[in-house]
Motif scaffolding. Structure first.
Motif, short mmCIF file in Angstrom:
data_model
loop_
_atom_site.label_atom_id
_atom_site.label_comp_id
_atom_site.label_asym_id
_atom_site.label_seq_id
_atom_site.Cartn_x
_atom_site.Cartn_y
_atom_site.Cartn_z
N ILE A 119 -17.97 0.04 3.57
CA ILE A 119 -16.60 0.55 3.54
C ILE A 119 -15.81 -0.14 4.64
O ILE A 119 -16.30 -0.30 5.76
N PHE A 120 -14.60 -0.56 4.33
CA PHE A 120 -13.76 -1.17 5.36
C PHE A 120 -12.36 -0.60 5.27
O PHE A 120 -11.80 -0.44 4.19
N SER A 121 -11.76 -0.30 6.43
CA SER A 121 -10.32 -0.04 6.43
C SER A 121 -9.72 -0.49 7.74
O SER A 121 -10.41 -0.65 8.75
N GLY A 122 -8.41 -0.73 7.69
CA GLY A 122 -7.68 -1.16 8.89
C GLY A 122 -6.52 -0.23 9.14
O GLY A 122 -5.96 0.36 8.21
N ILE A 123 -6.17 -0.10 10.40
CA ILE A 123 -5.02 0.73 10.76
C ILE A 123 -4.28 0.05 11.91
O ILE A 123 -4.91 -0.44 12.84
N ARG A 124 -2.97 -0.01 11.77
CA ARG A 124 -2.18 -0.75 12.75
C ARG A 124 -2.11 -0.05 14.10
O ARG A 124 -1.94 1.16 14.16
N ALA A 125 -2.23 -0.86 15.15
CA ALA A 125 -2.07 -0.35 16.51
C ALA A 125 -0.60 -0.44 16.85
O ALA A 125 -0.17 -1.37 17.50
N ILE A 158 -9.07 -1.58 14.13
CA ILE A 158 -7.73 -1.42 14.71
C ILE A 158 -7.07 -2.79 14.59
O ILE A 158 -7.47 -3.74 15.27
N VAL A 159 -6.11 -2.90 13.67
CA VAL A 159 -5.62 -4.24 13.32
C VAL A 159 -4.49 -4.68 14.27
O VAL A 159 -3.34 -4.78 13.92
N ASP A 160 -4.91 -5.00 15.50
CA ASP A 160 -3.93 -5.41 16.51
C ASP A 160 -3.28 -6.76 16.17
O ASP A 160 -2.14 -7.01 16.55
N LEU A 161 -3.99 -7.61 15.43
CA LEU A 161 -3.36 -8.89 15.05
C LEU A 161 -2.21 -8.66 14.06
O LEU A 161 -1.26 -9.42 14.03
N HIS A 162 -2.32 -7.60 13.27
CA HIS A 162 -1.22 -7.26 12.37
C HIS A 162 -0.01 -6.70 13.14
O HIS A 162 1.11 -6.81 12.69
N SER A 163 -0.29 -6.10 14.30
CA SER A 163 0.78 -5.44 15.05
C SER A 163 1.82 -6.41 15.60
O SER A 163 2.92 -6.01 15.94
N THR A 199 2.83 -13.59 5.84
CA THR A 199 1.42 -13.89 5.51
C THR A 199 0.48 -12.72 5.83
O THR A 199 -0.73 -12.83 5.61
N TYR A 200 1.02 -11.66 6.33
CA TYR A 200 0.28 -10.43 6.67
C TYR A 200 -0.79 -10.06 5.62
O TYR A 200 -1.94 -9.77 5.97
N PRO A 201 -0.47 -10.07 4.31
CA PRO A 201 -1.49 -9.65 3.35
C PRO A 201 -2.70 -10.60 3.26
O PRO A 201 -3.77 -10.19 2.82
N LEU A 222 -4.09 -12.03 5.96
CA LEU A 222 -4.93 -11.55 7.07
C LEU A 222 -5.68 -10.29 6.62
O LEU A 222 -6.87 -10.13 6.85
N MET A 223 -4.97 -9.42 5.93
CA MET A 223 -5.58 -8.17 5.46
C MET A 223 -6.68 -8.45 4.43
O MET A 223 -7.74 -7.80 4.47
N ALA A 224 -6.45 -9.40 3.55
CA ALA A 224 -7.48 -9.74 2.55
C ALA A 224 -8.73 -10.22 3.28
O ALA A 224 -9.86 -9.82 2.96
N GLY A 225 -8.54 -11.07 4.28
CA GLY A 225 -9.67 -11.58 5.06
C GLY A 225 -10.43 -10.46 5.74
O GLY A 225 -11.66 -10.43 5.74
N ASP A 226 -9.69 -9.49 6.31
CA ASP A 226 -10.34 -8.34 6.98
C ASP A 226 -11.39 -7.74 6.05
O ASP A 226 -12.53 -7.50 6.43
N ILE A 227 -10.94 -7.47 4.84
CA ILE A 227 -11.79 -6.75 3.88
C ILE A 227 -12.93 -7.64 3.39
O ILE A 227 -14.09 -7.23 3.38
N LEU A 228 -12.59 -8.89 3.01
CA LEU A 228 -13.57 -9.76 2.35
C LEU A 228 -14.68 -10.21 3.29
O LEU A 228 -15.82 -10.39 2.87
N ASP A 288 0.64 3.37 -0.28
CA ASP A 288 1.50 2.22 0.04
C ASP A 288 0.73 0.90 0.13
O ASP A 288 1.34 -0.16 0.12
N GLN A 289 -0.60 0.97 0.24
CA GLN A 289 -1.39 -0.25 0.37
C GLN A 289 -1.97 -0.75 -0.95
O GLN A 289 -2.70 -1.74 -0.99
N ARG A 290 -1.62 -0.09 -2.04
CA ARG A 290 -2.15 -0.43 -3.36
C ARG A 290 -1.94 -1.92 -3.69
O ARG A 290 -2.85 -2.61 -4.13
N1 TRP Z 1 -1.90 -3.21 6.00
C1 TRP Z 1 -2.49 -1.95 6.37
C2 TRP Z 1 -1.34 -0.97 6.72
O1 TRP Z 1 -0.23 -1.37 6.94
C3 TRP Z 1 -3.43 -2.06 7.52
C4 TRP Z 1 -4.58 -2.96 7.22
C5 TRP Z 1 -4.81 -4.19 7.75
C6 TRP Z 1 -5.67 -2.68 6.34
N2 TRP Z 1 -5.98 -4.70 7.29
C7 TRP Z 1 -6.53 -3.82 6.43
C8 TRP Z 1 -5.99 -1.60 5.53
C9 TRP Z 1 -7.71 -3.88 5.67
C10 TRP Z 1 -7.17 -1.67 4.78
C11 TRP Z 1 -8.01 -2.79 4.85
O2 TRP Z 1 -1.59 0.19 6.80
#
Ligand code: TRP
Ligand code: AMP
Length: 337
Positions: free
Chosen positions: A7-13, A42-47, A127-129, A131-137, A149-151
């Motif tokens: 299981i993977f998830s990210g949340i913005r700092a 904790i997706v600080d690079l997204h922040s 290009t944010y999405p 980075l997010m795809a990479g996080d998961i994959l 909202d992340q669908r």
């Molecule tokens: N984009 C997500 C948001 O805004 C945060 C996020 C980044 C994320 N990487 C992820 C969520 C990977 C799930 C999986 O809330």
């Protein structure tokens, strides 16, 4: 199969986390750790894709770590870490940008919404999405718990994974979003047509996870309701009350139908007070744990370091496979073939 799903998830700092984040995020992270191996990042690079202060980011990263543990993530079972501690995330984003099209990114509604709120629209916001795809994959994750909202971002991650697999050979697990049936879109209490978020909408309608009980009570007291007096879940027709019913369901774990029948004919005033009390009861113990964790930044850093070591070891083989299949020369010791 006997193995537990990844299981993977990210949340913005960034910003203060809200009851919406609790419902679509935190609550699900804690529930999923019972069923699989959870990596919560904790997706600080997204922040850094929208305006921010460096000191604020440092503070928000540690606060968010404290809040994740305070809601029940167990560092023995789940891996909680900061994205910037694992270089593979930035690298994967660059590699995957080769299999993501400009047109796909341009269609992302979050980019459209957020770019309207910025004076300076960074390339990173666009290009944010990727980075997010990479996080998961990178983690070969099968399940990704998120709010509604992340669908679209999850859909893109799946498309990118499929395209990579097709072009370079089977490399990635195709992930699936896990979006709760109830509470995947918690709305602003003042503007129930709008998602609860700290970046837009009336602040009085945004309940933060660290709001004091009296602040929580006041926000619910002034929540807008709909015409009529029935306590019924009908999001189109009665967006205000439906939102409060969902919040009640998230806070107590009671199904929507039982809340409807319990408050049948009871009136809006009493219902709003009861929702407020349920939310206070939910948040108080979280806030107590949060405060004691927040008082020990050294321990938080230690936990994040342990998490990053595990995340690095887990993502490394996938990153190597990506480089290899894409045709990069494998670095070797001098003199080796
Ligand atoms: N984009 C997500 C948001 O805004 C945060 C996020 C980044 C994320 N990487 C992820 C969520 C990977 C799930 C999986 O809330
Ligand atoms: P963010 O803080 O934007 O990184 O979001 C973290 C998680 O909270 C993501 O899975 C979001 O989908 C979820 N989320 C954010 N706002 C809401 C909301 N209003 N209702 C439900 N889930 C939300």
């Amino acid at each position: 199969m006997t193995s537990r799903p990844r299981i993977f998830s990210g949340i913005r700092a960034s910003g203060d986390k809200t009851l919406g984040n609790y419902s679509g995020g935190f609550r699900q992270y804690v529930a999923t750790q019972e069923h699989g191996d959870a990596f919560i990042c904790i997706v600080d690079l997204h922040s850094i894709t929208t305006a921010y202060e460096p000191e604020g980011l440092r503070e928000a990263t540690l606060s968010l770590a404290a809040l994740l543990f305070a809601t029940g993530l167990d560092p023995e079972r789940s891996t909680v870490f900061a994205q910037s501690h694992v270089a593979a995330h930035a690298e994967a984003a660059w590699l995957l940008s080769a299999v993501t099209s400009f047109g796909e990114l341009r269609r992302m509604t979050q980019f459209k919404d957020k770019s309207e709120q910025q004076e300076f629209i960074s390339a990173g916001l666009f290009t944010y999405p990727v980075l997010m795809a990479g996080d998961i994959l990178l983690y070969q994750a099968a399940l990704v718990p998120v709010g509604d909202d992340q669908r679209q971002h999850i859909e893109l991650a799946r498309d990118v994974a499929e395209r990579f697999n097709q072009r370079y050979g089977d490399t990635f697990t195709i992930p699936e979003g896990v979006i709760p049936d109830e509470g995947a879109r918690i709305k602003n209490l003042q503007e129930p047509e709008r998602l609860m978020s700290t970046t837009a909408g009336a602040p009085q309608g945004v309940v933060r996870m660290i709001d004091r009980p009296d602040v929580v009570r006041k926000k619910f007291k002034t929540a807008v309701t709909d015409s009529g007096s029935e306590i019924r879940h009908a999001p189109e027709e009665k967006p205000g009350i439906s939102n409060l019913i969902e919040i009640m369901s998230v806070a107590t774990g009671d199904p929507i139908a039982s809340i409807e029948s319990r408050y049948d004919g009871g009136g809006y005033g009493r219902f709003k007070d009861d929702v407020a009390e349920a939310v206070v009861a939910l948040l108080e113990p979280i806030q107590q744990r949060y405060e004691s964790l927040r008082d020990d930044p050294g321990e938080l850093r230690r936990l994040l370091t342990v998490g990053a070591d595990k995340a690095r070891a887990t993502s490394e083989p996938t990153l190597r496979a990506m480089y290899d299949r894409m045709g990069f020369v494998t670095p070797g010791a001098a003199g080796s073939a």
